[in-house]
Design a protein around this motif. Sequence first.
Motif, PDB file in Angstrom:
ATOM      1  N   ARG A   8      48.075  15.221  -4.322  1.00 26.48           N
ATOM      2  CA  ARG A   8      48.042  14.392  -5.716  1.00 26.48           C
ATOM      3  C   ARG A   8      49.020  12.778  -5.724  1.00 26.48           C
ATOM      4  O   ARG A   8      48.336  12.043  -6.257  1.00 26.48           O
ATOM      5  CB  ARG A   8      48.642  15.279  -6.863  1.00 26.48           C
ATOM      6  CG  ARG A   8      48.355  14.725  -7.906  1.00 26.48           C
ATOM      7  CD  ARG A   8      48.457  15.679  -9.202  1.00 26.48           C
ATOM      8  NE  ARG A   8      47.828  16.940  -8.993  1.00 26.48           N
ATOM      9  CZ  ARG A   8      46.433  17.097  -9.270  1.00 26.48           C
ATOM     10  NH1 ARG A   8      45.794  16.249  -9.875  1.00 26.48           N
ATOM     11  NH2 ARG A   8      46.050  18.270  -9.223  1.00 26.48           N
ATOM     12  N   SER A   9      50.178  13.013  -4.886  1.00 30.26           N
ATOM     13  CA  SER A   9      50.922  11.731  -5.089  1.00 30.26           C
ATOM     14  C   SER A   9      50.226  10.814  -4.225  1.00 30.26           C
ATOM     15  O   SER A   9      50.686   9.484  -4.208  1.00 30.26           O
ATOM     16  CB  SER A   9      52.359  11.899  -4.450  1.00 30.26           C
ATOM     17  OG  SER A   9      52.376  12.608  -3.150  1.00 30.26           O
ATOM     18  N   HIS A  10      49.213  11.003  -3.149  1.00 30.22           N
ATOM     19  CA  HIS A  10      48.639  10.008  -2.451  1.00 30.22           C
ATOM     20  C   HIS A  10      47.148   9.814  -2.726  1.00 30.22           C
ATOM     21  O   HIS A  10      46.540   9.069  -1.777  1.00 30.22           O
ATOM     22  CB  HIS A  10      48.954  10.416  -1.043  1.00 30.22           C
ATOM     23  CG  HIS A  10      50.314  10.164  -0.561  1.00 30.22           C
ATOM     24  ND1 HIS A  10      51.294  11.476  -0.851  1.00 30.22           N
ATOM     25  CD2 HIS A  10      50.974   9.558   0.333  1.00 30.22           C
ATOM     26  CE1 HIS A  10      52.533  10.982  -0.220  1.00 30.22           C
ATOM     27  NE2 HIS A  10      52.049  10.013   0.378  1.00 30.22           N
ATOM     28  N   ARG A  11      46.749  10.168  -3.862  1.00 33.10           N
ATOM     29  CA  ARG A  11      45.391  10.016  -4.381  1.00 33.10           C
ATOM     30  C   ARG A  11      45.120   8.489  -4.589  1.00 33.10           C
ATOM     31  O   ARG A  11      46.024   8.090  -5.117  1.00 33.10           O
ATOM     32  CB  ARG A  11      44.857  11.107  -5.168  1.00 33.10           C
ATOM     33  CG  ARG A  11      44.963  12.601  -4.721  1.00 33.10           C
ATOM     34  CD  ARG A  11      44.496  13.559  -5.550  1.00 33.10           C
ATOM     35  NE  ARG A  11      44.709  14.754  -4.948  1.00 33.10           N
ATOM     36  CZ  ARG A  11      44.493  16.126  -5.553  1.00 33.10           C
ATOM     37  NH1 ARG A  11      44.394  16.185  -6.832  1.00 33.10           N
ATOM     38  NH2 ARG A  11      44.568  17.061  -4.931  1.00 33.10           N
ATOM     39  N   ARG A  17      44.070   6.222  -3.157  1.00 36.29           N
ATOM     40  CA  ARG A  17      44.500   5.000  -1.938  1.00 36.29           C
ATOM     41  C   ARG A  17      43.804   4.705  -0.874  1.00 36.29           C
ATOM     42  O   ARG A  17      44.050   4.129  -0.087  1.00 36.29           O
ATOM     43  CB  ARG A  17      45.992   5.617  -1.438  1.00 36.29           C
ATOM     44  CG  ARG A  17      47.052   5.666  -2.556  1.00 36.29           C
ATOM     45  CD  ARG A  17      48.441   5.789  -1.932  1.00 36.29           C
ATOM     46  NE  ARG A  17      49.322   5.997  -2.929  1.00 36.29           N
ATOM     47  CZ  ARG A  17      50.560   6.552  -2.563  1.00 36.29           C
ATOM     48  NH1 ARG A  17      51.100   6.405  -1.177  1.00 36.29           N
ATOM     49  NH2 ARG A  17      51.635   6.850  -3.380  1.00 36.29           N
ATOM     50  N   GLY A  18      42.701   5.644  -0.907  1.00 37.14           N
ATOM     51  CA  GLY A  18      41.508   5.295   0.246  1.00 37.14           C
ATOM     52  C   GLY A  18      41.655   6.371   1.279  1.00 37.14           C
ATOM     53  O   GLY A  18      40.860   6.112   2.344  1.00 37.14           O
ATOM     54  N   ILE A  19      42.474   7.190   1.138  1.00 36.52           N
ATOM     55  CA  ILE A  19      42.584   8.325   2.160  1.00 36.52           C
ATOM     56  C   ILE A  19      41.838   9.139   2.593  1.00 36.52           C
ATOM     57  O   ILE A  19      41.173   9.679   3.459  1.00 36.52           O
ATOM     58  CB  ILE A  19      44.122   9.180   1.940  1.00 36.52           C
ATOM     59  CG1 ILE A  19      45.184   7.989   1.921  1.00 36.52           C
ATOM     60  CG2 ILE A  19      44.396  10.080   3.065  1.00 36.52           C
ATOM     61  CD1 ILE A  19      46.574   8.686   1.563  1.00 36.52           C
ATOM     62  N   ALA A  20      40.882   9.664   1.256  1.00 36.72           N
ATOM     63  CA  ALA A  20      39.829  10.708   1.387  1.00 36.72           C
ATOM     64  C   ALA A  20      38.612   9.745   2.015  1.00 36.72           C
ATOM     65  O   ALA A  20      38.139  10.235   2.931  1.00 36.72           O
ATOM     66  CB  ALA A  20      39.481  11.142   0.284  1.00 36.72           C
ATOM     67  N   LYS A  21      38.453   8.720   1.830  1.00 41.22           N
ATOM     68  CA  LYS A  21      37.337   7.755   2.436  1.00 41.22           C
ATOM     69  C   LYS A  21      37.588   7.544   3.882  1.00 41.22           C
ATOM     70  O   LYS A  21      36.875   7.501   4.798  1.00 41.22           O
ATOM     71  CB  LYS A  21      37.072   6.205   1.594  1.00 41.22           C
ATOM     72  CG  LYS A  21      36.117   5.777   2.400  1.00 41.22           C
ATOM     73  CD  LYS A  21      36.082   4.191   1.677  1.00 41.22           C
ATOM     74  CE  LYS A  21      35.102   3.346   2.412  1.00 41.22           C
ATOM     75  NZ  LYS A  21      34.417   3.535   3.680  1.00 41.22           N
ATOM     76  N   LEU A  22      39.106   7.380   4.291  1.00 39.32           N
ATOM     77  CA  LEU A  22      39.511   7.063   5.737  1.00 39.32           C
ATOM     78  C   LEU A  22      39.249   8.656   6.580  1.00 39.32           C
ATOM     79  O   LEU A  22      38.520   8.519   7.275  1.00 39.32           O
ATOM     80  CB  LEU A  22      40.896   7.059   5.976  1.00 39.32           C
ATOM     81  CG  LEU A  22      41.329   7.139   7.031  1.00 39.32           C
ATOM     82  CD1 LEU A  22      41.099   6.054   8.107  1.00 39.32           C
ATOM     83  CD2 LEU A  22      43.088   7.059   6.965  1.00 39.32           C
ATOM     84  N   SER A  30      33.663  19.981  -8.483  1.00 38.82           N
ATOM     85  CA  SER A  30      33.308  18.873  -9.383  1.00 38.82           C
ATOM     86  C   SER A  30      33.904  17.632  -9.357  1.00 38.82           C
ATOM     87  O   SER A  30      33.522  16.493  -9.499  1.00 38.82           O
ATOM     88  CB  SER A  30      33.175  19.291 -10.813  1.00 38.82           C
ATOM     89  OG  SER A  30      34.402  20.008 -11.306  1.00 38.82           O
ATOM     90  N   ALA A  31      35.331  17.960  -9.070  1.00 36.31           N
ATOM     91  CA  ALA A  31      36.361  16.782  -8.880  1.00 36.31           C
ATOM     92  C   ALA A  31      36.137  15.784  -7.714  1.00 36.31           C
ATOM     93  O   ALA A  31      36.136  14.795  -7.791  1.00 36.31           O
ATOM     94  CB  ALA A  31      38.032  17.390  -9.092  1.00 36.31           C
ATOM     95  N   GLY A  32      35.798  16.719  -6.636  1.00 37.08           N
ATOM     96  CA  GLY A  32      35.363  15.779  -5.416  1.00 37.08           C
ATOM     97  C   GLY A  32      34.356  15.101  -5.209  1.00 37.08           C
ATOM     98  O   GLY A  32      34.012  14.387  -4.323  1.00 37.08           O
ATOM     99  N   ARG A  33      33.097  15.579  -5.960  1.00 31.39           N
ATOM    100  CA  ARG A  33      31.779  15.395  -6.026  1.00 31.39           C
ATOM    101  C   ARG A  33      31.868  13.565  -5.911  1.00 31.39           C
ATOM    102  O   ARG A  33      31.206  12.893  -4.989  1.00 31.39           O
ATOM    103  CB  ARG A  33      30.892  15.582  -6.831  1.00 31.39           C
ATOM    104  CG  ARG A  33      29.592  15.170  -7.107  1.00 31.39           C
ATOM    105  CD  ARG A  33      28.490  16.124  -7.779  1.00 31.39           C
ATOM    106  NE  ARG A  33      29.039  17.465  -7.736  1.00 31.39           N
ATOM    107  CZ  ARG A  33      28.036  18.355  -6.836  1.00 31.39           C
ATOM    108  NH1 ARG A  33      27.108  17.809  -6.130  1.00 31.39           N
ATOM    109  NH2 ARG A  33      28.203  19.371  -6.751  1.00 31.39           N
ATOM    110  N   PRO A  34      32.487  12.796  -6.908  1.00 33.99           N
ATOM    111  CA  PRO A  34      32.572  11.238  -6.723  1.00 33.99           C
ATOM    112  C   PRO A  34      33.050  10.772  -5.563  1.00 33.99           C
ATOM    113  O   PRO A  34      32.449   9.565  -5.088  1.00 33.99           O
ATOM    114  CB  PRO A  34      33.392  11.102  -7.830  1.00 33.99           C
ATOM    115  CG  PRO A  34      33.355  12.039  -8.771  1.00 33.99           C
ATOM    116  CD  PRO A  34      33.289  13.532  -8.072  1.00 33.99           C
TER     117      PRO A  34
END
Length: 117
Positions: A62-65, A67-72, A95-99
Amino acid sequence: MDRSFRAWLKPRLVDGTYFGFIVEDDGKPIAGIGLMELSWPPHPLHQDDGRRGYVLNMFVERSHRKRGIAKLLLDLADQEFSQRKLKYAILHSTSAGRPVYEAAGWQPTSEMAKVIE
């Protein structure tokens, strides 16, 4: 789940059908993505290949959300699937991850599930 998952995971790490990436911040893991190569019957979207890529166990602290890490991680997954010549991939999203997934080009499907007792 920890013991059950470790028992399930070990042979898949050894045979290479489970793989993935971990992102660290100052030596501490803060995000990761698990990937699999699944045996799957040929399908209209991958007619000449009886395999699919599968994304699972993606998480960003949560503390690192935001910031583009999921896209990476998803970009790394695409590159790894491509390197393995996997041309079709699936995942199951909260549902939170869908976007996040939709922004990376993933499209919703109509899959359903049922627990068999």
